[in-house]
Design an enzyme around this catalytic site. Structure first.
Site, PDB file in Angstrom:
ATOM      1  N   SER A   1       0.871  -1.188   0.000  1.00 31.86           N
ATOM      2  CA  SER A   1       0.000   0.000   0.000  1.00 31.86           C
ATOM      3  C   SER A   1       0.900   1.228   0.000  1.00 31.86           C
ATOM      4  O   SER A   1       2.062   1.152   0.435  1.00 31.86           O
ATOM      5  CB  SER A   1      -0.845  -0.004   1.277  1.00 31.86           C
ATOM      6  OG  SER A   1      -1.422   1.269   1.496  1.00 31.86           O
TER       7      SER A   1
ATOM      8  N   TYR B   1      -1.814  -0.746  10.457  1.00 30.68           N
ATOM      9  CA  TYR B   1      -1.820  -1.099   9.027  1.00 30.68           C
ATOM     10  C   TYR B   1      -0.591  -0.523   8.321  1.00 30.68           C
ATOM     11  O   TYR B   1       0.091  -1.228   7.577  1.00 30.68           O
ATOM     12  CB  TYR B   1      -3.110  -0.561   8.400  1.00 30.68           C
ATOM     13  CG  TYR B   1      -3.264  -0.812   6.924  1.00 30.68           C
ATOM     14  CD1 TYR B   1      -3.643  -2.069   6.451  1.00 30.68           C
ATOM     15  CD2 TYR B   1      -3.059   0.198   5.980  1.00 30.68           C
ATOM     16  CE1 TYR B   1      -3.808  -2.299   5.088  1.00 30.68           C
ATOM     17  CE2 TYR B   1      -3.223  -0.021   4.621  1.00 30.68           C
ATOM     18  CZ  TYR B   1      -3.598  -1.277   4.182  1.00 30.68           C
ATOM     19  OH  TYR B   1      -3.760  -1.507   2.837  1.00 30.68           O
TER      20      TYR B   1
HETATM   21  N1  LIG Z   1      -8.522  -0.958  -1.715  1.00 26.36           N
HETATM   22  C1  LIG Z   1      -7.528  -0.119  -1.428  1.00 26.36           C
HETATM   23  O1  LIG Z   1      -7.707   1.119  -1.465  1.00 26.36           O
HETATM   24  C2  LIG Z   1      -6.172  -0.655  -1.085  1.00 26.36           C
HETATM   25  C3  LIG Z   1      -5.107   0.256  -1.078  1.00 26.36           C
HETATM   26  C4  LIG Z   1      -3.829  -0.205  -0.764  1.00 26.36           C
HETATM   27  C5  LIG Z   1      -3.616  -1.530  -0.493  1.00 26.36           C
HETATM   28  N2  LIG Z   1      -4.664  -2.409  -0.500  1.00 26.36           N
HETATM   29  C6  LIG Z   1      -4.358  -3.814  -0.202  1.00 26.36           C
HETATM   30  O2  LIG Z   1      -4.898  -4.645  -1.197  1.00 26.36           O
HETATM   31  C7  LIG Z   1      -5.155  -5.945  -0.661  1.00 26.36           C
HETATM   32  C8  LIG Z   1      -6.557  -6.361  -1.044  1.00 26.36           C
HETATM   33  O3  LIG Z   1      -7.461  -5.437  -0.478  1.00 26.36           O
HETATM   34  P1  LIG Z   1      -8.874  -5.065  -1.152  1.00 26.36           P
HETATM   35  O4  LIG Z   1      -8.962  -3.598  -1.211  1.00 26.36           O
HETATM   36  O5  LIG Z   1      -9.094  -5.874  -2.366  1.00 26.36           O
HETATM   37  O6  LIG Z   1      -9.839  -5.508   0.036  1.00 26.36           O
HETATM   38  P2  LIG Z   1     -11.004  -6.579   0.148  1.00 26.36           P
HETATM   39  O7  LIG Z   1     -11.964  -6.399  -0.981  1.00 26.36           O
HETATM   40  O8  LIG Z   1     -11.478  -6.446   1.544  1.00 26.36           O
HETATM   41  O9  LIG Z   1     -10.256  -7.943  -0.055  1.00 26.36           O
HETATM   42  C9  LIG Z   1      -9.428  -8.484   0.941  1.00 26.36           C
HETATM   43  C10 LIG Z   1      -9.165  -9.925   0.585  1.00 26.36           C
HETATM   44  O10 LIG Z   1      -8.275 -10.472   1.558  1.00 26.36           O
HETATM   45  C11 LIG Z   1      -8.793 -11.718   1.973  1.00 26.36           C
HETATM   46  N3  LIG Z   1      -8.374 -12.054   3.310  1.00 26.36           N
HETATM   47  C12 LIG Z   1      -8.294 -11.241   4.393  1.00 26.36           C
HETATM   48  N4  LIG Z   1      -7.887 -11.943   5.460  1.00 26.36           N
HETATM   49  C13 LIG Z   1      -7.715 -13.238   5.047  1.00 26.36           C
HETATM   50  C14 LIG Z   1      -7.322 -14.432   5.682  1.00 26.36           C
HETATM   51  N5  LIG Z   1      -6.998 -14.472   6.986  1.00 26.36           N
HETATM   52  N6  LIG Z   1      -7.257 -15.566   4.952  1.00 26.36           N
HETATM   53  C15 LIG Z   1      -7.581 -15.551   3.640  1.00 26.36           C
HETATM   54  N7  LIG Z   1      -7.954 -14.441   2.972  1.00 26.36           N
HETATM   55  C16 LIG Z   1      -8.033 -13.301   3.682  1.00 26.36           C
HETATM   56  C17 LIG Z   1     -10.309 -11.565   1.868  1.00 26.36           C
HETATM   57  O11 LIG Z   1     -10.888 -12.847   1.702  1.00 26.36           O
HETATM   58  P3  LIG Z   1     -11.984 -13.506   2.685  1.00 26.36           P
HETATM   59  O12 LIG Z   1     -12.797 -12.409   3.255  1.00 26.36           O
HETATM   60  O13 LIG Z   1     -12.712 -14.428   1.757  1.00 26.36           O
HETATM   61  O14 LIG Z   1     -11.173 -14.264   3.687  1.00 26.36           O
HETATM   62  C18 LIG Z   1     -10.448 -10.752   0.595  1.00 26.36           C
HETATM   63  O15 LIG Z   1     -10.460 -11.591  -0.543  1.00 26.36           O
HETATM   64  C19 LIG Z   1      -4.921  -5.838   0.849  1.00 26.36           C
HETATM   65  O16 LIG Z   1      -3.650  -6.358   1.159  1.00 26.36           O
HETATM   66  C20 LIG Z   1      -4.961  -4.328   1.099  1.00 26.36           C
HETATM   67  O17 LIG Z   1      -4.207  -3.950   2.219  1.00 26.36           O
HETATM   68  C21 LIG Z   1      -5.929  -1.995  -0.783  1.00 26.36           C
END
Ligand SMILES: NC(=O)c1ccc[n+]([C@@H]2O[C@H](COP(=O)([O-])OP(=O)(O)OC[C@H]3O[C@@H](n4cnc5c(N)ncnc54)[C@H](OP(=O)(O)O)[C@@H]3O)[C@@H](O)[C@H]2O)c1
Length: 261
Positions: free
Chosen positions: A139, A152
């Site tokens: 991130s 985070y």
């Molecule tokens: N969206 C943003 O603005 C943003 C910005 C910077 C970085 N990120 C990073 O991008 C990544 C994905 O985030 P996203 O925005 O796509 O969020 P999201 O839609 O909430 O997706 C998060 C994913 O992580 C999985 N997950 C979380 N804990 C888990 C566990 N213990 N075991 C297995 N799977 C797990 C969830 O799957 P289940 O719920 O099915 O377990 C879900 O598929 C993260 O690392 C986040 O920090 C996001």
């Protein structure tokens, strides 16, 4: 693009950035194993992959903090090889140093850092055979702290340093390791940390005037960056890098105002 016949594990493939990356890589010819705890979310993503004419993904209902061995075993049993590990699963919690509790800190670190170490170790023998690579989803919070996301931000900074350590440690095995560092991307992550739809809408509006490109990030933006770094044909000279996917947010900084030309 060089994904025909390649096998990719996508953690957090049930939602958001991971789901988008899995669909995109499958379209480019990869066989994907999508991992998450939410069985329904995985099934919906699998349906989208099949509907776009790509080969059926392997759905692994698993928790990355506990089930690393099963995730790797099921992938190898199904596909017989591994070319790319996409460590994308991650969680966020709102806190500052004043109100952070150890349980929240541990939960964030278990998911965002420790599970990446475990999965990387378990995947090594398979990635060594294919001269594969690893992409970690970090991130911009890893590069510059985000207020009220203290645990985070620390976890993503640790993930960035882990990426660089792994790039050095694994270079002699022919394994590249890189990270993408997204800014605000439209996914359900904001509602999961307790923001209302109204608060999320306001955040996205704010982003439009503070990111030089004038819009919030889309999952297609992160998918393109991930596919680039994961492609051994076009990115073979890249290892240990952080690739911001941020619409210019990192160069703009605080107080940025678009200039009239
Ligand atoms: N969206 C943003 O603005 C943003 C910005 C910077 C970085 N990120 C990073 O991008 C990544 C994905 O985030 P996203 O925005 O796509 O969020 P999201 O839609 O909430 O997706 C998060 C994913 O992580 C999985 N997950 C979380 N804990 C888990 C566990 N213990 N075991 C297995 N799977 C797990 C969830 O799957 P289940 O719920 O099915 O377990 C879900 O598929 C993260 O690392 C986040 O920090 C996001």
């Amino acid at each position: 693009m060089g994904f025909e016949g390649k096998v990719v594990i996508v953690t957090g493939g049930s939602s958001g950035i991971g789901a988008g990356a899995a669909i995109h890589l499958a379209k480019l010819g990869a066989k994907v194993a999508i991992v998450g705890r939410n069985e329904k979310g995985l099934a919906e993503v699998a349906e989208q992959i099949k509907n776009s004419g790509s080969s059926s993904p392997l759905q692994i209902v698993a928790d990355v903090t506990k089930d690393g061995e099963r995730i790797v075993d099921e992938t190898i049993k199904q596909f017989g090889r591994l070319d790319v590990l996409l460590n994308n699963a991650g969680i966020s919690v709102h806190n500052t140093i004043c109100d952070m509790n150890c349980a929240d800190f541990d939960r964030v670190f278990d998911t965002n850092v420790r599970s990446v170490i475990t999965l990387t170790q378990l995947c090594l023998p398979h990635l060594e055979k294919t001269k594969g690579n690893i992409v970690n989803v970090s991130s911009i919070a890893g590069l510059k702290p985000i207020p009220t996301l203290t645990a985070y931000s620390i976890s993503k900074a640790a993930l960035d340093q882990l990426t660089r350590c792994c790039a050095l440690d694994l270079a002699s095995k022919g394994i590249r390791v890189n990270a993408v560092n997204p800014a605000v991307i439209q996914t359900p992550i904001f509602q999961k940390v307790g923001m209302t739809d109204e608060m999320v809408e306001k955040l996205f509006e704010q982003v439009k005037s503070t990111y030089p490109v004038g819009r919030v990030g889309k999952v297609t933006d992160t998918s393109a960056a991930i596919a680039f770094l994961a492609d051994n044909e076009i990115a073979s000279f890249f290892t240990g890098i952080n690739l911001p996917v941020d619409g210019g947010a990192m160069v703009a900084g605080v107080g940025y105002k678009p200039t009239e030309n």
